[in-house]
Design an enzyme around this catalytic site. Structure first.
Site, PDB file in Angstrom:
ATOM      1  N   HIS A 159      -4.373  -4.244  -3.797  1.00 19.64           N
ATOM      2  CA  HIS A 159      -3.607  -5.330  -4.404  1.00 19.64           C
ATOM      3  C   HIS A 159      -3.527  -6.487  -3.418  1.00 19.64           C
ATOM      4  O   HIS A 159      -3.051  -6.318  -2.285  1.00 19.64           O
ATOM      5  CB  HIS A 159      -2.219  -4.846  -4.797  1.00 19.64           C
ATOM      6  CG  HIS A 159      -2.243  -3.824  -5.895  1.00 19.64           C
ATOM      7  ND1 HIS A 159      -1.288  -2.836  -6.018  1.00 19.64           N
ATOM      8  CD2 HIS A 159      -3.120  -3.633  -6.918  1.00 19.64           C
ATOM      9  CE1 HIS A 159      -1.572  -2.088  -7.075  1.00 19.64           C
ATOM     10  NE2 HIS A 159      -2.679  -2.556  -7.632  1.00 19.64           N
ATOM     11  N   GLU A 173      -0.547  -7.666  -0.879  1.00 14.75           N
ATOM     12  CA  GLU A 173       0.092  -6.651  -0.037  1.00 14.75           C
ATOM     13  C   GLU A 173      -0.559  -6.600   1.344  1.00 14.75           C
ATOM     14  O   GLU A 173      -1.131  -5.584   1.741  1.00 14.75           O
ATOM     15  CB  GLU A 173       0.031  -5.295  -0.748  1.00 14.75           C
ATOM     16  CG  GLU A 173       0.732  -5.308  -2.099  1.00 14.75           C
ATOM     17  CD  GLU A 173       0.545  -4.038  -2.915  1.00 14.75           C
ATOM     18  OE1 GLU A 173       0.001  -3.057  -2.361  1.00 14.75           O
ATOM     19  OE2 GLU A 173       0.938  -4.021  -4.094  1.00 14.75           O
ATOM     20  N   HIS A 205      -0.327   0.733   0.456  1.00 18.06           N
ATOM     21  CA  HIS A 205       0.191  -0.372  -0.366  1.00 18.06           C
ATOM     22  C   HIS A 205       1.513  -0.855   0.228  1.00 18.06           C
ATOM     23  O   HIS A 205       1.988  -0.351   1.245  1.00 18.06           O
ATOM     24  CB  HIS A 205       0.412   0.096  -1.803  1.00 18.06           C
ATOM     25  CG  HIS A 205      -0.851   0.318  -2.577  1.00 18.06           C
ATOM     26  ND1 HIS A 205      -1.212  -0.457  -3.652  1.00 18.06           N
ATOM     27  CD2 HIS A 205      -1.849   1.227  -2.434  1.00 18.06           C
ATOM     28  CE1 HIS A 205      -2.370  -0.034  -4.151  1.00 18.06           C
ATOM     29  NE2 HIS A 205      -2.772   1.003  -3.419  1.00 18.06           N
ATOM     30  N   GLU A 224       4.009   3.148   0.254  1.00 16.66           N
ATOM     31  CA  GLU A 224       4.451   1.800  -0.124  1.00 16.66           C
ATOM     32  C   GLU A 224       5.314   1.295   1.025  1.00 16.66           C
ATOM     33  O   GLU A 224       6.480   1.651   1.154  1.00 16.66           O
ATOM     34  CB  GLU A 224       5.237   1.841  -1.437  1.00 16.66           C
ATOM     35  CG  GLU A 224       4.425   2.255  -2.654  1.00 16.66           C
ATOM     36  CD  GLU A 224       3.613   1.109  -3.241  1.00 16.66           C
ATOM     37  OE1 GLU A 224       3.691  -0.012  -2.687  1.00 16.66           O
ATOM     38  OE2 GLU A 224       2.906   1.329  -4.239  1.00 16.66           O
TER      39      GLU A 224
END
Length: 857
Positions: A190, A193, A321, A389
């Site tokens: 993504h 990020e 991520h 994350e």
């Protein structure tokens, strides 16, 4: 169901399509106690960026509030559907861009790795973050500086717009395909990020700069093949740079033209495993942020990744991520755990031990997602795969420059442990000294042999080589009798235990106390030391607090206490990203601990954290006078890694022996490092290392907020004060040799009664002495062994002589010792009996053997 229907109607065909130039809002949406609301959002292709957890027992993980990044059209549609929405930031990209520029310094000196790079680590063109061109250059620079362990960067394929997906390999023979466990780290699926990319590069820099210096880094380079792909989505990342040159761009997908003005495919919904299985875990709408593409692996970036992954045998993999401070494992496509869930739990717990991230299946602790790297690795290639994350809601997609290094370092050990798990990953689970040869009472005492039982766990995917357990760094006077045992091969995710060795000897007369040693585990290049200890004499609990019942029990908030919020309180905590959801005390009925402030249900992370000063929790008085080596154990929780000024504060534990008139620091946690990102941690205070134990002891726990914008939370639970048990001194030990005398083989000394000073019942005895002769008992603190008279002197001067005694007709004598003067609890003394023996030799006197005694209370 009604909620879902209303939502679908509100976001139907009347909603204008969102374009990539529209400003995006950061909003919080209340979901209530049911998970259905979350599934409704996911089904409509809404990007859920973060979760706030509520009370346990709610559906799913107890989700209360979702943080969304949405455009104007979705915002209005949500409001029409009746959702309760709090707009946090109106234009998130510009907010990030402004924040980044305000916090950026061209002379940033906050990095410990990569300062030699051009530009240095955390000093890239995008307010500290590297641009795509800089990533390519940095890989070249690292390889040029460390060519023996880093391969030349290789393109595994190209993006839609023709940019390379660069990869480097780290190993002791980077250009040779060795038979070693393979690991993959990838980032920037993504495009918004960038902390994911910075974290993988930080890990790469730590590996190469620490090789040959740090044992763990050296082992990983020598025994693993580590592949790093720092940017899977170069087109989207370059687009963000073009839109916001200093950082802050929020483009997520690649740059596929889907027609109708819609751009982009979510690469992490495009993998060919469970692709498009439903519309909750991905979207068929090209306008959605989670659009899965026209078909499985339709995108060249995913095609390149699939081809590369299929060409290797990755045992573990991380697709990194940001953000949410969670550690996600399969399954993502369905709300369930995989069949090897126990293995995932084990490695996940090890990986997150120091960053404190919650871990578990993505579908359960976050939301449904199909067609992901995570499930593809797991489901197709039988790899163990995770998606971290990284970063909190305060960090967001674009953390400020000063947060790049702390976030990367916070996860360095997690990446290293994931790499360890690709092969055999040996670690000590338990070290337990047990009595091996002694009096059989289970207590460890002078003159006994101790077997050190060691449980070694293999938390990796491969069986180990032959494994050896050895004792090293043994604290005197403990003696190693047989210091090692070979366990052989330890199977994957299995435990092996020592059975006969290692063996330690406790010499006679060793004082009561705790003695340290290290357990070293070795296997095929892997070697690690684990601290162990044994306590001579048993322990007794003096005071214990689990804080569950009985009110405050004398604990109170005290000075200094000038914080405006977040003052200590005894409650069942409501968890946030910084505060525990559960207390530490085991058992379903146990819920209470001391925490810094209690927020409302679903409240924000900073609603009632420590602000504007210090809050102090102070214990009642406790009496440790006369205790043998008293210690205090407790479990603490501390988090200072969230907010706009993270890792700027400390948590202090102080102890007093004068009722609190003065304080001595026992422990300081922070401002950075282990124990600053939450998680229950056990701590131990050895009181005598700090202060003389008295009957006026107190403890103080201080949490302070000194940094602007910092989030500070602390908690205390399960505090125990214990000492070596009174009366548990080792039995008196006979040593030295009594020489023959006129009536036999020699005089023998022994004791009867109690070695407890307070009992006043310690009696010295001698037998085998000539009848009706005169002699005396004497004692000293040291050991000797020199000729004297017809015998041997086994006690060193200075001596204390007792009164002259006369043996009875059987040649025996007894004397009650006056326990006064130098004989106090915890002291050790050596005793001997001197006697006349005219018929025993020309010198006319002799001595018994000797007795070593340790006295207790």
């Amino acid at each position: 169901m009604i909620l879902s229907t209303l939502f679908s109607l509100a976001l139907g065909a009347t909603v204008p399509q969102e374009t990539d130039v529209d400003p995006l809002y950061l909003v919080n949406v209340e979901l209530g106690a049911q998970r259905q609301g979350l599934d409704d959002l996911a089904a409509q292709g809404i990007d859920v960026s973060h979760m706030y957890l509520g009370a346990p027992g709610d559906a799913g993980p107890g989700i209360r509030t979702a943080e969304l990044v949405i455009g104007q059209d979705h915002l209005e549609a949500l409001r029409r559907a009746g959702w309760k929405i709090d707009v946090v930031i109106d234009d998130l990209a510009n907010h990030y861009a402004q924040r980044l520029q305000e916090g950026f310094s061209t002379s940033f000196a906050g990095t410990t790795h990569g300062s030699w790079l051009t530009p240095p680590y955390a000093s890239g063109a995008m307010s500290g973050f590297y641009s795509f061109a800089e990533v390519s250059s940095v890989l070249d620079q690292i390889q040029g500086a460390y060519p023996s362990i880093v391969s030349t960067k290789t393109s595994i394929g190209q993006s839609l717009q023709g940019r390379d997906l660069w990869m480097v390999k780290v190993s002791d023979n980077p250009n040779v395909d060795e038979n070693e466990p393979e690991v993959r780290f990838d980032a920037l699926h993504h495009a918004r990020e960038p902390q994911s990319m910075q974290t993988t590069l930080w890990f790469l820099l730590w590996l190469v700069e620490s090789y040959g210096v740090d044992p763990l880094a050296t082992y990983l380079v020598d025994e693993r093949e580590i592949y790093i792909i720092p940017c899977v989505n170069p087109d989207g990342y370059v687009y963000n740079q073009q839109s916001f040159p200093s950082g802050g761009g929020l483009w997520r997908k690649n740059r596929r033209n889907n027609g109708g003005g819609e751009i982009g495919v979510d690469l992490n919904r495009n993998y060919p495993y469970q692709w498009g299985i439903d519309d909750e875990g991905s979207s068929s709408s090209p306008s959605s942020e989670v659009f899965r593409g026209s078909g499985p692996a339709s995108e060249p970036e995913v095609q390149a990744m699939v081809s590369f992954i299929s060409s290797r045998d990755f045992r573990t993999a991380l697709s990194v991520h940001s953000f949410s401070d969670v550690w996600l494992s399969p399954l993502g496509y369905v709300e369930a755990a995989p069949t090897n869930a126990a293995d995932y739990e084990e490695v996940g717990a090890l990986a997150t031990e120091f960053n404190g991230y919650p871990y578990g299946p993505a579908s359960i602790i976050l939301y449904l997602a199909n067609g992901t790297t995570l499930d593809y690795d797991h489901g197709v290639h039988d790899s163990m795969a995770w998606t971290p994350e990284i970063g909190s809601s305060d960090d967001g997609f674009w953390p400020v420059q000063s947060r790049i290094v702390p976030l990367a370092e916070q996860n360095r050990l997690a990446l290293a442990r994931t790499a360890l798990a690709a092969g055999s990953y040996l670690r000590v689970e338990a070290i337990q000294p047990v009595e091996n040869a002694g009096d059989g009472d289970g207590d460890l005492e002078g003159g006994e042999l101790v077997r050190v039982e060691v449980d070694v766990r293999n938390s990796g995917m491969q069986d180990s080589a032959a494994t050896t357990v050895q004792l090293i760094n043994v604290e005197p006077p403990l003696q190693v009798i047989n210091g090692s045992e070979t366990l052989g091969v330890i199977n994957s995710f299995s435990t092996a235990s020592t059975s006969a060795h290692p063996i330690l000897r406790i010499p006679p007369g060793t004082p009561v106390g705790t003695y340290s040693f290290d357990v070293q585990v070795s296997s095929a290049g892997w070697q690690e030391n684990y601290p162990g200890s044994l306590t001579i004499g048993s322990t007794e609990t003096l005071i214990s607090y689990d804080f569950e019942a009985g009110g405050a029990q004398g604990w109170a908030v005290g000075a200094p206490d000038n914080a405006s919020t977040g003052n200590w309180t005894r409650v069942n905590p409501r968890g946030t990203d910084a505060q525990p959801e559960d207390d530490h005390t085991p058992g379903g009925g146990n819920t209470i601990c001391w925490v810094t402030g209690q927020g409302s249900v679903g409240g924000s992370i900073g609603e009632n954290d420590v602000d504007g000063g210090t809050t102090s929790l102070i214990s009642p008085l406790f009496d440790l006078s006369g205790s043998l080596e008293p210690k205090i154990s407790y479990f603490r929780w501390y988090s200072n890694s969230e907010g706009g000024s993270p890792n700027a504060d400390v948590f202090e534990v102080d102890i007093s022996n004068d009722g609190g008139a003065s304080w001595t620091n026992a422990e300081t946690v922070g401002p950075a490092g282990p124990g600053t990102s939450g998680g229950w941690v056990e701590a131990l205070i050895n009181v005598e290392d700090l202060l003389l134990p008295t009957d006026q002891m107190r403890l103080r726990f201080r949490a302070s907020d000194l940094g602007d914008g910092s989030i500070i939370e602390a908690a205390i639970d399960d505090l125990t004060i214990f000492s070596n048990a009174s009366g548990d001194c080792p039995a008196p030990v006979v040593y030295c040799t009594g020489e023959p005398n006129s009536v036999g083989p020699g005089a023998q000394i022994y004791s009867t009664g109690s070695t407890g000073v307070s009992d006043a019942d310690f009696r010295l005895n001698a037998s085998g002495v000539p009848p009706t002769t005169f002699g005396l008992f004497f004692y000293g603190s040291g050991v000797n062994d020199v000729p004297l008279g017809e015998g041997r002197l086994c006690v060193s001067s200075p001596f204390t002589r007792l009164t002259v005694q006369q043996t009875d007709s059987a040649g025996e004598v007894s004397q009650l010792l006056d326990l006064a003067g130098p004989i106090v609890a915890g002291s050790s003394w050596n005793f001997q009996f001197w006697y006349r023996d005219v018929a025993g030799g020309p010198l006319g006197y002799n001595l018994s053997n000797a007795l070593e005694v340790i006295f207790c209370n």
